[in-house]
Scaffold this active site. Structure first.
Site, PDB file in Angstrom:
ATOM      1  N   ASP A   1       0.832  -1.209   0.000  1.00 15.03           N
ATOM      2  CA  ASP A   1       0.000   0.000   0.000  1.00 15.03           C
ATOM      3  C   ASP A   1       0.866   1.259   0.000  1.00 15.03           C
ATOM      4  OD1 ASP A   1      -2.543  -1.177   0.007  1.00 15.03           O
ATOM      5  OD2 ASP A   1      -2.566  -1.372   2.184  1.00 15.03           O
ATOM      6  N   VAL A   2       1.812   1.298   0.914  1.00 17.09           N
ATOM      7  CA  VAL A   2       2.646   2.492   1.066  1.00 17.09           C
ATOM      8  C   VAL A   2       3.513   2.718  -0.169  1.00 17.09           C
ATOM      9  CG1 VAL A   2       4.603   3.415   2.371  1.00 17.09           C
ATOM     10  CG2 VAL A   2       2.637   2.459   3.578  1.00 17.09           C
TER      11      VAL A   2
END
Length: 707
Positions: free
Chosen positions: A536-537
């Site tokens: 995600d990051v």
């Protein structure tokens, strides 16, 4: 697919790369993929069959030691004065000693972008250690948060924090270029740790406990791997209450909600003792049927889940192919080489892999100075840039989190019921700090008109909606372009925008399962997922990189572009060296339960009062320091961490303490580097969360403090 060659947004930008570590080299790779002229100088001796060299140096010019009429230092200084960007991962003090620091170079080249990516931090006890991903995992808390069978740290097999560091570094360079150049930026390993773990590293000042991802091996019952009846593993990623209730209904276990200790409350399953009991019952259920059955049942209910697959299966998959996340090239010595492709796409200037590394003598490069404005810029690079964030959950909102960190004004638009991620209120606050928050019902005429009015004045729109959803809302491509032809669009998805997987929901651990990362960490035993949302990051960072490249291109050519990124493509970037394959390739590292490290010289060791990390190729020096002929897992168990660090330092062995999760934000090294600050969360009061992902210097001005 063959190497993709296109006109990248940074075509003509000169970048002098002085790096040796994972972060600096992958940052340079991303910039080269987008068209920059990246010249990597002072390249240490490396094996031509090292997958890192094959992948990370693609598209770059490697400068040889031939200097022509001048000496090496003079040639390096000339290149620095004639480039647009200096990219370095030197340890603190090294650039100053060589006259290559931002202040010195800025006096000769005021328009230069000076990007410094120190391995750990700009200051403090551990900042001067040599670069090693294991030390960064120890220093920044990643090892302490990794799932384990008990409260102990774990060594990550894949250096995901270092890869995220590289993505953030490239994104900062893109922001500085989009903002007109003439700036210095520092992006540290701790900044990358803050990004990777921002949803986990927090402390309530007014409440006793804040719920975040746990570290017990297996995870919460809604978010963990289960072994099916045929021996295959699958990952259930029912992050929200709605998804979890649908999952229980799909597998016929709604009875678990009425257990006395659950009491129908989703938050109760996040308590470790209750979660373990619920997970055990679900494990018994999943063991009764084959994985294919359960995956089909969950998919029919719209619950995110996936089989746990190998890296080879992932690289051969249709999803990777449709995302152009695989490239096949021919190496002059190694033959056929497969590696990850460019992990983010721009609609008009996509760039591409221009080939493997080439070589040149330093004195033959950049003989002419740069033309045009040569002035340092003031203020954060994105001051005056307006961003509209229509996204939910984590990956897509993190795009605008980075843009806000770089100075953009971000307006986050939530549906009337709010972002579903708000159920994790402290994590939501950490991700969305620095944004203005508002609710709009886009299904109503009034809400749609308000949104279009906001979009007409924005520079960037970020979303993670399916194309069909935008069309149903009357906010399709044609409508948005008609309202604002200069609007840069950024769309984030789990598996890309085409193919059978395009409309499926997906969360970070699902992609860890599919991409082989989970199998690599678990080794021969149970698959292990990082509790940190690394995909995600990194997707947010790579999408922000694409947005900033598109803004730079808009300034040059007056066109707006559509940036697309996916967790699927990101998963290949996060394992770029590990997924680079050819005949005779050295085997990739493999972990196991409670993995401590690949060898005695690169390992986590337990002392009497905690854990320490060691990273050295000189195992003889390590043994001498320990007073042993050989070193094993119990060698350091008889003295304290502090005592061992004094001994190891005296023997020249790189080592550090492993940051413990308890009271981690009060750690002196993190405090000295301004790792966190306090924000107010409506239902929790004051909460200490990570501060940001970069520190900027405008011209000769000092770097800003905590916001």
């Amino acid at each position: 697919m063959a190497p993709t060659i296109g006109t990248g947004p940074f075509t003509g930008v000169r970048i002098l790369e002085l790096t040796t570590g994972t972060a600096g080299r992958t940052a340079g790779m991303l910039l080269a993929d987008f068209g920059a002229e990246v010249a990597r100088a002072e390249v240490p001796a490396q094996s031509p069959s090292d997958p890192r060299a094959v992948c990370w140096d693609r598209g770059k010019t490697l400068l040889g030691t031939e200097t022509g009429p001048g000496d090496a230092a003079v040639e390096l200084r000339r290149l620095a004065e004639n480039c647009d960007v200096l990219l370095s991962d030197a340890r603190p003090g090294e650039l100053e000693r060589r006259g290559l620091d931002a202040a010195t170079l800025g006096s000769a080249n005021p328009g230069i972008v000076h990007a410094w990516l120190p391995p750990y931090a700009a200051r403090g006890r551990w900042s001067a250690l040599p670069e090693d991903p294991l030390l960064l995992a120890a220093i920044g808390g990643f090892a302490a948060h990794f799932p384990a069978s008990d409260e102990r740290p774990v060594a990550p097999v894949v250096p995901t924090v270092s890869y995220i560091h590289g993505a953030l570094g490239a994104t900062a360079v893109a922001a500085a270029l989009a903002g007109g150049g003439g700036r210095a930026v520092t992006v540290t390993g701790l900044h990358a740790a803050a990004a990777a773990q921002g949803t986990m590293m927090m402390a309530g000042l007014d409440v006793e406990r804040i719920f975040s991802a746990g570290k017990i091996l297996g995870g919460a019952p809604n978010f963990r791997a289960y072994r099916a009846g045929d021996g295959r593993w699958l990952f259930l990623a029912a992050l929200t209450p709605g998804f979890f209730f649908e999952a229980l209904d799909a597998v016929g276990r709604m009875d678990l909600l009425v257990r006395e200790d659950v009491g129908g409350e989703f938050t109760n399953i996040l308590k470790p003792e209750i979660g373990r009991a619920v997970a055990a019952e679900l494990a018994d259920t999943f063991a009764q049927r084959p994985a294919e059955h359960w995956l089909s049942v969950l998919a029919e209910s719209g619950v995110p889940s996936a089989p746990v697959s190998s890296r080879e299966e992932w690289m051969d998959s249709e999803v990777v192919a449709l995302n152009r996340a695989r490239a096949d090239l021919t190496h002059p010595a190694l033959g056929a080489v497969t590696m990850p492709g460019v992990p983010v796409a721009l609609s008009a200037s996509p760039g591409g892999i221009r080939g493997l590394a080439t070589t040149s003598a330093a004195h033959e490069l950049w003989r002419t100075p740069r033309e045009g404005a040569k002035e340092p810029q003031q203020g954060p690079p994105l001051a005056g840039t307006r961003v509209l964030d229509l996204a939910t959950f984590l990956a897509a909102p993190f795009v605008s989190s980075i843009l806000a960190d770089f100075g953009a004004q971000v307006d986050k638009i939530e549906p009337p019921e709010g972002d579903p991620y708000r159920v994790y209120s402290a994590s939501f606050a950490a991700v969305n700090q620095g944004k203005s928050l508002a609710n709009l019902d886009l299904r109503s005429e009034r809400g749609r008109e308000t949104f279009l009015r906001l979009a007409a004045g924005a520079d960037v729109l970020v979303d993670n909606l399916r194309p069909a959803s935008l069309d149903r809302l009357g906010l399709g491509e044609e409508v948005l372009t008609a309202g604002n032809p200069a609007l840069v669009r950024c769309s984030v998805s789990a598996y890309g925008r085409t193919g059978a997987w395009a409309d499926l929901p997906g969360f970070d651990p699902v992609v860890q399962a599919l991409s082989g990362m989970m199998l690599a960490q678990g080794g021969p035993g149970q698959p292990v997922a990082s509790t940190a949302p690394v995909n995600d990051v990194a997707t947010g960072a790579l999408a922000a990189f694409g947005v900033l490249a598109a803004l730079f291109d808009r300034h040059r050519h007056g066109r707006a572009q559509h940036v697309t990124a996916s967790l699927a493509a990101t998963s290949t970037f996060l394992q770029s060296a590990e997924l680079t394959t050819f005949d005779g390739r050295p085997p990739a590292a493999e972990g196991g339960a409670d993995f401590a490290g690949p060898d005695a010289g690169h390992r986590l060791y337990q002392a009497t009062d905690g854990w320490l990390a060691v990273a050295t190729d000189d195992t003889a020096a390590l043994a001498r320091a320990a007073g042993r002929s050989t070193v094993d897992k119990d060698t350091f168990a008889r003295r304290t961490v502090g005592e061992w660090l004094d001994v190891l330092t005296a023997h020249g062995v790189p080592a550090c303490r492993v940051l413990a999760a308890q009271d981690e934000l009060a750690d002196p090294f993190l405090v000295e580097n301004e790792f966190s600050h306090v924000v107010h969360v409506p239902d929790l009061g004051r909460v200490r969360v990570v501060r940001g992902y970069s520190d900027w210097v405008s011209g000769a001005a000092p770097a800003p403090g905590p916001r």
